[in-house]
Design a protein around this motif. Structure first.
Motif, PDB file in Angstrom:
ATOM      1  N   SER A 235      -7.895  -0.516   4.060  1.00 25.88           N
ATOM      2  CA  SER A 235      -8.558  -0.418   2.765  1.00 25.88           C
ATOM      3  C   SER A 235      -7.545  -0.739   1.659  1.00 25.88           C
TER       4      SER A 235
ATOM      5  N   ASN B  99      -6.313   0.196  -1.111  1.00 27.25           N
ATOM      6  CA  ASN B  99      -5.896   1.196  -2.106  1.00 27.25           C
ATOM      7  C   ASN B  99      -4.468   1.593  -1.776  1.00 27.25           C
TER       8      ASN B  99
ATOM      9  N   SER C  39     -10.520   4.886  -1.705  1.00 23.06           N
ATOM     10  CA  SER C  39     -10.724   3.477  -1.364  1.00 23.06           C
ATOM     11  C   SER C  39     -11.297   2.739  -2.571  1.00 23.06           C
TER      12      SER C  39
ATOM     13  N   HIS D 133      -5.842  11.723   2.200  1.00 24.32           N
ATOM     14  CA  HIS D 133      -6.676  10.529   2.115  1.00 24.32           C
ATOM     15  C   HIS D 133      -7.672  10.650   0.983  1.00 24.32           C
TER      16      HIS D 133
ATOM     17  N   LYS E 135       0.811  -1.231   0.000  1.00 27.08           N
ATOM     18  CA  LYS E 135       0.000   0.000   0.000  1.00 27.08           C
ATOM     19  C   LYS E 135       0.838   1.271   0.000  1.00 27.08           C
TER      20      LYS E 135
HETATM   21 MG    MG Z   1      -7.986   3.738   3.992  1.00 27.92          MG
END
Ligand code: MG
Ligand code: AMP
Length: 349
Positions: free
Chosen positions: A145, A147, A153, A237, A58
């Protein structure tokens, strides 16, 4: 090596597929799997080495801890201590479901999972694939998540394959997830309980189960001096790879096509009806669940457009709408309320 991609029915998972994924987890590998919120990027939560692979796939900063997914109360007791009886009673009613609880951790939980914090974030997902995978693996699964860090996400397996196809071992290809927005995180180690991240359920929705929940949405994006409550809050984010502008004035939003043809409008069907341009619908504005489930997909669709930027409008903050507005607020590069400011910002891009 490219990930093995296996199709799976979210409601009736084939045990052969689940077993294959469980073997990857027990072998210390990584599996992208559907939950009822968004796709998760999972590994054996009790193996520091396996969890390290989540962080590297990630590109997630090491000080942003992971949520552990469980399928039973005995798994809960293997990783948490001093769970109050009142919290246990609430868990029986809200789990499986999209609510993550912060609890005192046991030493068995590797430091890398909690980023060294004395607490651990836990939830039991309400998705047959996720539950079967945890059960067959015989271990709790840590899964943030699915992503790349900072990106929206993932709510659709085709996006998981595009984004993570070369950095994980397996992807369970199950189409769209149910809610399309993340779980609500509540810290139940303090009284009153504190919501660290709004999610599918608002504090009002959870009140019958958890009582009064204080909401502390400290966010370093607006308030650089404060320590963020959930470590993840301090990072960028949910952001698409082009500017997303939150337009606070409804009239201005509807006027945008007459100002510029260089932006894509993202809005409820009511808001974009009749507007010129290759716009993206969030669905029926009267149904905030529908809007929530389309939000991250819309952010990713925006990336495929030739436009310079996206413009989105606020939606009702009731229920799941609170989480939708939280995600929009964090993803947006600017909040603009006047035509002059919009023109100026577009010129600067
Ligand atoms: Mg996340
Ligand atoms: P995600 O990576 O999108 O699944 O989000 C997980 C969220 O849970 C992040 O915002 C983390 O900061 C938060 N989280 C996980 N563990 C803890 C913890 N022990 N204390 C506070 N927040 C946590």
């Amino acid at each position: 090596m490219p990930a093995t991609v296996l199709k799976v029915d979210q409601n009736k998972p084939d045990p052969v597929v689940v077993n294959a994924a469980a073997r990857v987890i027990t072998g210390g590998g990584t599996v992208v799997f559907p939950t009822e919120t968004v796709y998760g990027l999972g590994a054996n939560a009790l193996s520091a080495e396996a969890c390290r692979k989540i962080f590297s796939a990630k590109r997630r900063p090491a000080d942003n801890p992971l949520i552990i997914h469980i399928c039973s109360m005995s798994q809960l007791d293997s990783i948490c201590r001093n769970v109050p009886d009142t919290v246990r009673t609430a868990m029986e009613r809200i789990w499986p479901g999209p609510v993550t609880l912060l609890l005192e951790r046991k030493q068995l939980v590797p430091d890398i999972v909690t980023a060294g914090l004395p607490t651990v974030a836990v939830r039991m997902p309400a998705n047959p694939v996720a539950l079967a995978l945890i059960e067959r693996s015989g271990t709790p699964i840590a899964a943030p998540s699915a992503n790349i860090a900072t990106r929206p996400s993932i709510v659709d397996s085709s996006d998981a394959i595009k984004e993570l196809g070369n950095v994980v071992d397996m992807i369970l290809d199950a189409g769209r997830t149910y809610f399309g927005i993340e779980s609500t995180i509540v810290d139940v180690t303090r009284k009153p309980y504190v919501m660290l991240r709004p999610g599918v359920y608002s504090p009002d929705d959870l009140k019958p189960f958890l009582g009064e929940i204080a909401s502390d949405m400290r966010n370093t994006k607006e308030n650089g001096s404060q320590v963020p409550l959930a470590p993840g809050m301090k990072y960028t984010h949910y952001s698409p790879n082009k500017p997303l502008i939150l337009i606070t004035d409804e009239e201005l939003f509807r006027k945008i096509p007459s100002i510029t043809c260089r932006v894509t409008l993202i809005g409820t069907s009511q808001m974009i009806r009749g507007l010129a341009g290759d716009n993206i619908s969030l669905g029926d504005g009267e149904n905030t669940y529908e809007v929530a489930s389309n939000l991250f997909k819309a952010f990713r669709e925006l990336e495929d457009k030739t436009s310079l930027a996206g413009c989105i409008h606020p939606i009702s903050e009731k229920g799941i709408g609170m989480a939708v507005m939280n995600r929009i607020g964090k993803a947006a590069s600017r909040t603009i309320g006047s035509e002059t400011d919009l023109r100026q910002y577009l010129d600067s891009l």
